[in-house]
Motif scaffolding. Structure first.
Motif, PDB file in Angstrom:
ATOM      1  N   THR A 126      83.092   6.018  18.586  1.00 21.29           N
ATOM      2  CA  THR A 126      84.208   6.471  17.759  1.00 21.29           C
ATOM      3  C   THR A 126      84.383   5.522  16.582  1.00 21.29           C
ATOM      4  O   THR A 126      84.048   4.340  16.644  1.00 21.29           O
ATOM      5  N   GLY A 127      84.921   6.076  15.498  1.00 20.53           N
ATOM      6  CA  GLY A 127      85.256   5.270  14.335  1.00 20.53           C
ATOM      7  C   GLY A 127      86.369   5.925  13.563  1.00 20.53           C
ATOM      8  O   GLY A 127      86.364   7.151  13.369  1.00 20.53           O
ATOM      9  N   ARG A 149      78.141  10.995  22.022  1.00 24.28           N
ATOM     10  CA  ARG A 149      79.232  11.845  21.543  1.00 24.28           C
ATOM     11  C   ARG A 149      79.977  11.089  20.458  1.00 24.28           C
ATOM     12  O   ARG A 149      80.438   9.961  20.678  1.00 24.28           O
ATOM     13  N   VAL A 150      80.108  11.702  19.275  1.00 28.01           N
ATOM     14  CA  VAL A 150      80.713  11.027  18.129  1.00 28.01           C
ATOM     15  C   VAL A 150      82.041  11.689  17.782  1.00 28.01           C
ATOM     16  O   VAL A 150      82.136  12.908  17.670  1.00 28.01           O
ATOM     17  N   GLN A 151      83.061  10.865  17.628  1.00 24.89           N
ATOM     18  CA  GLN A 151      84.403  11.315  17.258  1.00 24.89           C
ATOM     19  C   GLN A 151      84.929  10.405  16.154  1.00 24.89           C
ATOM     20  O   GLN A 151      84.681   9.200  16.169  1.00 24.89           O
ATOM     21  N   THR A 152      85.675  10.985  15.230  1.00 25.86           N
ATOM     22  CA  THR A 152      86.166  10.216  14.094  1.00 25.86           C
ATOM     23  C   THR A 152      87.639  10.497  13.844  1.00 25.86           C
ATOM     24  O   THR A 152      88.165  11.541  14.254  1.00 25.86           O
ATOM     25  N   GLY A 153      88.291   9.563  13.167  1.00 21.19           N
ATOM     26  CA  GLY A 153      89.640   9.808  12.696  1.00 21.19           C
ATOM     27  C   GLY A 153      89.652  10.891  11.637  1.00 21.19           C
ATOM     28  O   GLY A 153      88.613  11.271  11.086  1.00 21.19           O
ATOM     29  N   VAL A 154      90.838  11.383  11.329  1.00 16.24           N
ATOM     30  CA  VAL A 154      90.995  12.444  10.334  1.00 16.24           C
ATOM     31  C   VAL A 154      91.930  11.947   9.235  1.00 16.24           C
ATOM     32  O   VAL A 154      93.045  11.504   9.538  1.00 16.24           O
ATOM     33  N   PRO A 155      91.492  11.982   7.979  1.00 17.22           N
ATOM     34  CA  PRO A 155      92.365  11.517   6.893  1.00 17.22           C
ATOM     35  C   PRO A 155      93.710  12.237   6.898  1.00 17.22           C
ATOM     36  O   PRO A 155      93.785  13.462   7.055  1.00 17.22           O
ATOM     37  N   PRO A 165      92.581   3.258  15.232  1.00 16.90           N
ATOM     38  CA  PRO A 165      92.290   2.556  13.982  1.00 16.90           C
ATOM     39  C   PRO A 165      91.711   1.158  14.186  1.00 16.90           C
ATOM     40  O   PRO A 165      90.928   0.677  13.366  1.00 16.90           O
ATOM     41  N   ASP A 166      92.073   0.505  15.294  1.00 18.61           N
ATOM     42  CA  ASP A 166      91.594  -0.856  15.526  1.00 18.61           C
ATOM     43  C   ASP A 166      90.282  -0.898  16.309  1.00 18.61           C
ATOM     44  O   ASP A 166      89.787  -1.985  16.643  1.00 18.61           O
ATOM     45  N   GLY A 167      89.716   0.275  16.612  1.00 24.01           N
ATOM     46  CA  GLY A 167      88.453   0.301  17.342  1.00 24.01           C
ATOM     47  C   GLY A 167      88.582  -0.093  18.792  1.00 24.01           C
ATOM     48  O   GLY A 167      87.610  -0.523  19.420  1.00 24.01           O
ATOM     49  N   GLY A 168      89.776   0.072  19.366  1.00 31.69           N
ATOM     50  CA  GLY A 168      90.010  -0.333  20.747  1.00 31.69           C
ATOM     51  C   GLY A 168      89.309   0.561  21.745  1.00 31.69           C
ATOM     52  O   GLY A 168      88.693   1.572  21.407  1.00 31.69           O
ATOM     53  N   THR A 169      89.411   0.187  23.014  1.00 29.95           N
ATOM     54  CA  THR A 169      88.762   0.919  24.100  1.00 29.95           C
ATOM     55  C   THR A 169      89.362   2.315  24.233  1.00 29.95           C
ATOM     56  O   THR A 169      90.572   2.510  24.120  1.00 29.95           O
TER      57      THR A 169
END
Length: 405
Positions: A126-127, A149-155, A165-169
């Motif tokens: 994730t990012g 599996r890739v997941q991302t934030g949404v603007p 946002p902090d790349g946590g678990t």
């Protein structure tokens, strides 16, 4: 004299997160372990087992796995549902564990033996933005994974399930008195995610298997648009594009796109999958071995799917215990149409409580050759970590309307 079950005990523990385990013991002193974890509703299953199922197991023959499954499913008026099926799944796993220990064989040998040397697995990357996601993909590949599996934030959104946002678990279930409420914007997601996944594909190259989860939040038309937009990305699968309780709607999605579809982690029986499989509306069955009534029932689902060229890919997040993951890997090693196993990993403390013979290496899992499922629970250590209330988040659209999580 035929061996008999003398006790069935429920263990609730929280070594990093909440788990519900079932321990069945026979008169011969053999113990079997099952998993009954249902994320955010753990105590409901614990009560179902402790108050209704465990008392009627005592005195039964542990070798009669199929009969016990029928007894717990067909022998009661209230059928199906995640609580009931998770409880049945725990019993079924524990009985397969016992049968393996009694015969001195790993469970996969009792299922007909291995049809592959190892099991392809995938994990999550994730990012919050695309650069962070690309870094996460690179780091995951360095751990040997060949499917991600890739997941991302949404603007424009402050939170997105499973992405921080902090790349946590990754841990969707939040500790506290109630669920966190997130704001969701489907239009913003649909504008962003095709381009983000295209950048991942361009960065990673053609060999990496990429997966993506829409988490039930799209209408059939939106799902069709997304599937078509993602065809150039060549996904391994697009998961849970729309709530599939109304299964006819998947016909529209299937007709509109060749992107492979994976559905079913919230389904618990073969009857929920029947139309999806027989009309080839999906490519992958996502049921978890613990939530779908154990190895006995998931084998039936896999057998139906095989006839229709649909493959099995069990749900395997961190909220199913290492006992359930063991069951999935034994089933996977012995099932011809098994495709891939989700493996998010566990904190060190979870591994200490649930000591297991299954292993991960170079993007693959193997159940090991210990008799039974190959998992032993350190009950003394587990007792040091009592249940902590935890809830999955709730999602609302920008206007406040509740939407699917």
């Amino acid at each position: 004299m035929t061996d008999r079950i003398v006790s069935a005990e429920v263990l609730v523990t929280s070594p990093g997160r909440n788990f519900v385990a079932l321990k069945i013991t026979t008169a011969g002193g053999v113990t079997g372990w099952g998993d009954a974890t249902l994320n955010g509703r753990e105590l409901a299953v614990a009560s179902y087992l402790r108050d209704h199922v465990c008392p009627i197991l005592v005195g039964r023959d542990p070798a009669r796995i199929e009969d016990t499954w029928q007894y717990l499913y067909r022998g009661v008026y209230w059928r199906r549902g995640p609580v009931t099926m998770a409880a049945i799944g725990a019993v079924d796993l524990a009985l397969w564990d016992i049968k393996g220990k009694v015969t001195g064989q790993p469970v996969y040998q009792l299922l007909g033996g291995a049809v592959r040397e190892r099991i392809l697995s995938y994990t999550h990357a994730t990012g919050w933005d695309v650069p962070a996601l690309l870094d996460a993909v690179d780091a995951t590949r360095e751990r040997g994974f060949q499917a991600i599996r890739v997941q991302t934030g949404v603007p424009g959104l402050e939170s997105v399930y499973g992405v921080t946002p902090d790349g946590g678990t990754y841990e969707p279930a939040g500790r506290g008195t109630g669920p966190v409420e997130e704001v969701w914007d489907t239009d913003a997601y649909l504008r962003h995610v095709p381009g983000a996944l295209a950048e991942v594909r361009a960065h990673a190259g053609p060999e990496l298997a990429l997966l993506h989860d829409a988490h039930h939040r799209l209408t059939p038309n939106q799902a069709a648009r997304l599937g078509k937009a993602l065809e150039p990305v060549d996904l391994f699968w697009l998961e849970d594009v729309t709530p599939a309780e109304n299964q006819d709607v998947l016909r529209r999605v299937r007709a509109a796109t060749t992107t492979p579809l994976a559905i079913g982690e919230v389904f618990t029986t073969i009857w929920e999958f029947q139309q999806l499989i027989t009309e080839q509306l999906i490519d992958f069955v996502r049921a978890a071995v613990s939530h779908a009534g154990g190895i006995t029932h998931l084998r039936r689902i896999a057998a139906l799917a095989e006839v229709w060229q649909v493959r099995l890919a069990p749900h395997g997040p961190s909220d199913v215990s290492p006992v359930a993951l063991a069951g999935a890997t034994h089933l996977g090693l012995a099932t011809p149409n098994f495709a891939i196993q989700e493996y998010m990993g566990y904190p060190d403390l979870t591994h200490e409580v649930f000591r297991h013979a299954w292993t991960y290496a170079d993007g693959h899992l193997h159940p090991g050759d210990a008799p039974g499922l190959g998992v032993d629970v350190d009950e003394a250590l587990a007792a040091r970590f009592p249940y902590e209330p935890a809830y999955l988040p709730v999602a609302r659209r920008r206007d406040g309307t509740l939407t699917d999580w």
